[in-house]
Design a protein around this motif. Structure first.
Motif, short mmCIF file in Angstrom:
data_model
loop_
_atom_site.label_atom_id
_atom_site.label_comp_id
_atom_site.label_asym_id
_atom_site.label_seq_id
_atom_site.Cartn_x
_atom_site.Cartn_y
_atom_site.Cartn_z
N LEU A 1 -23.47 -7.08 7.12
CA LEU A 1 -22.12 -7.43 6.60
C LEU A 1 -22.16 -7.38 5.07
N ARG A 2 -21.54 -6.61 4.36
CA ARG A 2 -21.60 -6.44 2.76
C ARG A 2 -20.13 -6.88 2.14
N ALA A 3 -20.09 -7.76 1.34
CA ALA A 3 -18.93 -8.18 0.60
C ALA A 3 -18.76 -7.24 -0.51
N ALA A 4 -17.25 -6.96 -0.62
CA ALA A 4 -16.99 -6.18 -1.85
C ALA A 4 -17.25 -6.55 -3.05
N LYS A 5 -17.43 -5.68 -4.29
CA LYS A 5 -17.67 -5.95 -5.64
C LYS A 5 -16.50 -7.18 -6.33
N PRO A 6 -17.07 -8.07 -6.88
CA PRO A 6 -16.03 -9.12 -7.50
C PRO A 6 -15.10 -8.34 -8.43
N GLN A 7 -15.38 -7.38 -9.05
CA GLN A 7 -14.33 -6.75 -9.97
C GLN A 7 -13.03 -6.10 -9.01
N VAL A 8 -13.63 -5.49 -7.77
CA VAL A 8 -12.78 -4.96 -7.12
C VAL A 8 -11.88 -6.13 -6.37
N VAL A 9 -12.18 -7.43 -6.08
CA VAL A 9 -11.46 -8.28 -5.49
C VAL A 9 -10.42 -8.87 -6.72
N ARG A 10 -10.88 -8.88 -7.95
CA ARG A 10 -10.05 -9.43 -8.79
C ARG A 10 -8.96 -8.50 -9.07
N ARG A 11 -9.27 -7.09 -9.10
CA ARG A 11 -8.23 -6.40 -9.33
C ARG A 11 -7.31 -6.29 -8.16
N GLY A 12 -7.67 -6.44 -6.94
CA GLY A 12 -6.76 -6.57 -5.63
C GLY A 12 -5.97 -7.55 -5.82
N GLY A 13 -6.53 -8.68 -6.19
CA GLY A 13 -5.56 -9.87 -6.30
C GLY A 13 -4.54 -9.65 -7.39
N GLU A 14 -4.86 -9.10 -8.45
CA GLU A 14 -3.96 -8.96 -9.77
C GLU A 14 -2.95 -7.91 -9.15
N ARG A 15 -3.29 -6.76 -8.55
CA ARG A 15 -2.31 -5.97 -7.97
C ARG A 15 -1.27 -6.74 -6.96
N ARG A 16 -1.88 -7.58 -6.15
CA ARG A 16 -1.04 -8.12 -5.08
C ARG A 16 -0.14 -9.02 -5.81
N ALA A 17 -0.65 -9.80 -6.83
CA ALA A 17 0.28 -10.82 -7.33
C ALA A 17 1.44 -9.88 -8.38
N ARG A 18 1.13 -8.86 -8.76
CA ARG A 18 2.18 -8.16 -9.49
C ARG A 18 3.21 -7.70 -8.43
N PHE A 19 2.77 -7.28 -7.19
CA PHE A 19 3.44 -6.68 -6.29
C PHE A 19 4.56 -7.66 -5.91
N TRP A 20 4.11 -8.79 -5.49
CA TRP A 20 5.01 -9.75 -5.05
C TRP A 20 5.82 -10.46 -6.01
N THR A 21 5.22 -10.41 -7.44
CA THR A 21 6.22 -10.89 -8.42
C THR A 21 7.33 -9.96 -8.66
N ARG A 22 6.94 -8.64 -8.63
CA ARG A 22 8.01 -7.65 -8.56
C ARG A 22 9.15 -7.82 -7.59
N ALA A 23 8.50 -7.97 -6.35
CA ALA A 23 9.40 -7.90 -5.04
C ALA A 23 10.37 -9.32 -5.21
N ALA A 24 9.79 -10.46 -5.75
CA ALA A 24 10.50 -11.51 -6.02
C ALA A 24 11.63 -11.16 -6.93
N ILE A 25 11.24 -10.60 -8.19
CA ILE A 25 12.32 -10.37 -9.15
C ILE A 25 13.44 -9.39 -8.66
N ALA A 26 12.92 -8.39 -7.64
CA ALA A 26 13.85 -7.45 -7.07
C ALA A 26 14.91 -8.02 -6.05
N PHE A 27 14.50 -9.05 -5.33
CA PHE A 27 15.02 -9.59 -4.35
C PHE A 27 16.09 -10.55 -4.92
N THR A 28 15.77 -11.18 -6.13
CA THR A 28 16.47 -12.13 -6.88
C THR A 28 17.81 -11.47 -7.47
N VAL A 29 17.40 -10.11 -8.08
CA VAL A 29 18.51 -9.37 -8.66
C VAL A 29 19.44 -8.84 -7.67
#
Length: 318
Positions: free
Chosen positions: A224-252
């Motif tokens: 079992l191999r884990a992904a690279k830490p850079q990939v995990v960090r970028r994935g977390g940042e993309r997910r955070a941006r997605f949910w932030t935009r979704a929250a803004i769109a829902f609020t609007v």
């Protein structure tokens, strides 16, 4: 920031131990270091101003990921029996840790924080509803490995987690109870029942030390191999941006819906119109028929006699 005194048990270091108690001619994968005893643990206190504080957040996260992720993927595999779910749960746990990095970095044991989050993600009831994980993955090729993994998966999730933390990872009962959010008495009961269930199906694993080494070996045979830490960090940042935009769109959308409701809502009370009722005793309307002889004479008489009163004003043609 990293607890250098705690060495993960289910990791990729080479070593030897009691193991199966049976000979095997093929390479079973790298064995793992035994659980450190109380005397083997260094007593160096945790210092907030340690040299690790000089690291940047990216470097500190990468160091924590390299230290914990490989062993944590193997542990989560024993917890779920799914390789893909184990990798995804560990990546998701580290993504959450990166989003809450100031809190995780100040924790006395960041590896325990990430491990608890990974276990929660892996044992979430929502995982059963995902079509991706409804089908079981190919089991281990060895019969004894399959028997042990099936026995673990048949345990209740709380029993399985307690057994893995205590007999697999090597945590003490207080630490196991704290990480599973249970009392020490409840953790002891879960551990005893889990050991009994394993011993009933696999009597050769009744000894906790032998069970520990079998869990270590079972986790080590899976590549079992884990992904690279850079990939995990970028994935977390993309997910955070997605949910932030979704929250803004829902609020609007919510604000727009509220404004439209206020604009179109009535400003005063309008009583409801009652339903019509049938009125009794009223004759139905009758269409007028032809005039009788007397009615025609009366009409002629009225037309011939001059009108009494002022003369009608008639428009004169030009």
């Amino acid at each position: 920031m990293l607890d250098e005194g705690r060495v993960p048990v289910l990791d990729g270091h080479r070593g030897s131990g009691p193991g199966r108690g049976r000979a095997s001619g093929r390479d079973r994968g790298p064995a793992l270091e035994p659980r450190p005893g109380p005397a083997a643990r260094p007593t160096r206190p945790y210092l907030p101003d340690d040299s690790t504080t000089a690291l940047t957040p990216d470097q500190a996260f990468d160091a924590l990921y390299a230290f914990c992720a490989p062993a944590l993927v193997r542990q989560t595999y024993l917890l779920t029996g799914s390789r893909e779910l184990a990798r995804e749960s560990v990546e998701r746990a580290f993504q959450i840790a990166w989003q809450r990095w100031p809190e995780v970095a100040r924790d006395r044991d960041p590896s325990s924080w990430v491990r608890a989050t990974a276990y929660e993600c892996a044992l979430s009831p929502w995982q059963r509803l995902r079509p991706r994980y409804r089908h079981q993955e190919p089991p281990p090729p060895d019969a004894l490995d399959r028997a042990l993994l099936d026995t673990l998966l048949q345990l209740p999730p709380s029993y399985r987690r307690t057994l893995l933390l205590h007999d697999g990872v090597g945590l003490g009962l207080p630490e196991t109870a704290a990480e599973t959010e249970a009392s020490t008495r409840a953790a002891v009961n879960r551990l005893v029942h889990a050991r009994q269930a394993v011993a009933e199906r696999l009597p050769e694993l009744a000894d906790p030390e032998v069970l520990h080494w079998r869990l270590v070996e079972l986790a080590s045979i899976e590549r079992l191999r884990a992904a690279k830490p850079q990939v995990v960090r970028r994935g977390g940042e993309r997910r955070a941006r997605f949910w932030t935009r979704a929250a803004i769109a829902f609020t609007v959308a919510l604000i727009g819906t509220t404004a439209l409701t206020v604009r179109t809502a009535p400003t005063h009370y309008e009583p409801p119109v009652p339903q019509g009722e049938t009125v009794q005793g009223v004759p139905p309307p009758v269409a007028p028929g032809p005039l009788s002889e007397s009615e025609r004479e009366l009409r002629s008489k009225l037309r011939e006699q001059p009108l009494k009163g002022p003369e009608r004003l008639l428009p004169q043609p030009r």
